[in-house]
Design a protein around this motif. Sequence first.
Motif, mmCIF file in Angstrom:
data_model
loop_
_atom_site.group_PDB
_atom_site.id
_atom_site.type_symbol
_atom_site.label_atom_id
_atom_site.label_comp_id
_atom_site.label_asym_id
_atom_site.label_seq_id
_atom_site.Cartn_x
_atom_site.Cartn_y
_atom_site.Cartn_z
ATOM 1 N N PHE A 11 0.833 -1.207 0.000
ATOM 2 C CA PHE A 11 0.000 0.000 0.000
ATOM 3 C C PHE A 11 0.868 1.258 0.000
ATOM 4 O O PHE A 11 0.435 2.326 0.433
ATOM 5 C CB PHE A 11 -0.936 0.008 1.218
ATOM 6 C CG PHE A 11 -1.948 -1.101 1.192
ATOM 7 C CD1 PHE A 11 -3.055 -1.029 0.373
ATOM 8 C CD2 PHE A 11 -1.783 -2.231 1.980
ATOM 9 C CE1 PHE A 11 -3.989 -2.053 0.340
ATOM 10 C CE2 PHE A 11 -2.706 -3.265 1.957
ATOM 11 C CZ PHE A 11 -3.811 -3.175 1.135
ATOM 12 N N SER A 12 2.099 1.132 -0.470
ATOM 13 C CA SER A 12 3.025 2.267 -0.513
ATOM 14 C C SER A 12 2.490 3.358 -1.427
ATOM 15 O O SER A 12 1.707 3.096 -2.347
ATOM 16 C CB SER A 12 4.389 1.796 -1.023
ATOM 17 O OG SER A 12 4.883 0.760 -0.207
ATOM 18 N N GLY A 13 2.915 4.592 -1.169
ATOM 19 C CA GLY A 13 2.433 5.691 -1.997
ATOM 20 C C GLY A 13 3.075 7.003 -1.612
ATOM 21 O O GLY A 13 4.142 7.046 -1.007
ATOM 22 N N SER A 14 2.370 8.062 -1.956
ATOM 23 C CA SER A 14 2.844 9.407 -1.620
ATOM 24 C C SER A 14 1.661 10.273 -1.209
ATOM 25 O O SER A 14 0.510 9.956 -1.495
ATOM 26 C CB SER A 14 3.587 10.031 -2.800
ATOM 27 O OG SER A 14 2.737 10.151 -3.915
ATOM 28 N N VAL A 36 3.743 -3.003 8.523
ATOM 29 C CA VAL A 36 4.869 -2.096 8.718
ATOM 30 C C VAL A 36 4.659 -0.874 7.830
ATOM 31 O O VAL A 36 4.200 -0.981 6.694
ATOM 32 C CB VAL A 36 6.233 -2.774 8.436
ATOM 33 C CG1 VAL A 36 6.368 -3.172 6.979
ATOM 34 C CG2 VAL A 36 7.384 -1.874 8.850
ATOM 35 N N PHE A 37 4.940 0.284 8.402
ATOM 36 C CA PHE A 37 4.842 1.566 7.696
ATOM 37 C C PHE A 37 6.169 2.269 7.879
ATOM 38 O O PHE A 37 6.641 2.423 9.008
ATOM 39 C CB PHE A 37 3.722 2.428 8.302
ATOM 40 C CG PHE A 37 3.569 3.779 7.655
ATOM 41 C CD1 PHE A 37 2.634 3.971 6.654
ATOM 42 C CD2 PHE A 37 4.351 4.852 8.063
ATOM 43 C CE1 PHE A 37 2.487 5.225 6.064
ATOM 44 C CE2 PHE A 37 4.208 6.103 7.479
ATOM 45 C CZ PHE A 37 3.278 6.286 6.474
ATOM 46 N N PHE A 90 5.902 7.198 1.328
ATOM 47 C CA PHE A 90 5.880 6.235 2.423
ATOM 48 C C PHE A 90 5.808 4.828 1.850
ATOM 49 O O PHE A 90 5.377 4.630 0.716
ATOM 50 C CB PHE A 90 4.702 6.484 3.376
ATOM 51 C CG PHE A 90 3.361 6.449 2.707
ATOM 52 C CD1 PHE A 90 2.681 5.245 2.526
ATOM 53 C CD2 PHE A 90 2.762 7.610 2.263
ATOM 54 C CE1 PHE A 90 1.434 5.210 1.918
ATOM 55 C CE2 PHE A 90 1.513 7.591 1.645
ATOM 56 C CZ PHE A 90 0.850 6.389 1.477
ATOM 57 N N VAL A 91 6.244 3.863 2.644
ATOM 58 C CA VAL A 91 6.154 2.450 2.300
ATOM 59 C C VAL A 91 5.239 1.806 3.329
ATOM 60 O O VAL A 91 5.401 2.010 4.530
ATOM 61 C CB VAL A 91 7.543 1.780 2.334
ATOM 62 C CG1 VAL A 91 7.433 0.277 2.111
ATOM 63 C CG2 VAL A 91 8.462 2.419 1.304
ATOM 64 N N CYS A 92 4.258 1.044 2.852
ATOM 65 C CA CYS A 92 3.336 0.339 3.749
ATOM 66 C C CYS A 92 3.138 -1.066 3.199
ATOM 67 O O CYS A 92 2.659 -1.235 2.074
ATOM 68 C CB CYS A 92 2.015 1.081 3.849
ATOM 69 S SG CYS A 92 0.854 0.292 4.998
ATOM 70 N N LYS A 93 3.507 -2.065 4.003
ATOM 71 C CA LYS A 93 3.373 -3.476 3.603
ATOM 72 C C LYS A 93 2.601 -4.218 4.690
ATOM 73 O O LYS A 93 2.828 -3.997 5.883
ATOM 74 C CB LYS A 93 4.739 -4.125 3.434
ATOM 75 C CG LYS A 93 5.680 -3.345 2.513
ATOM 76 C CD LYS A 93 5.634 -3.845 1.128
ATOM 77 C CE LYS A 93 6.575 -3.030 0.248
ATOM 78 N NZ LYS A 93 7.145 -3.755 -0.815
#
Length: 95
Positions: A11-14, A36-37, A90-93
């Motif tokens: 769910f990574s994005g900006s 994890v974010f 950001f990185v969201c997994k």
Amino acid sequence: MKPIQLPLRNFSGSITTGGTAQDVYSAAQAPKHSFVFQNVSDTAMTLEWDADAVADKGILVAAGVAYEMPPGVMFTGRMSVLCATTGKKFVCKTT
């Protein structure tokens, strides 16, 4: 014992609009096992679950820092992120 294999969801994005909370994932997409974010920007971000993120009222993730749910804890519902500046990444997994 063989480890459980779960699909990793990204769910990574900006940040689309600085100063305005945006959803990272919906309640239907909420993680079941792990989360994890990581704030890969140079600006702090605030996280909140089941409500819009508000500065000083959510979990503050400083620039370059990662946040991971503690063992045995998994927040339900949608997750919202707030950052002051448009375009910050950001990185969201999750699993």
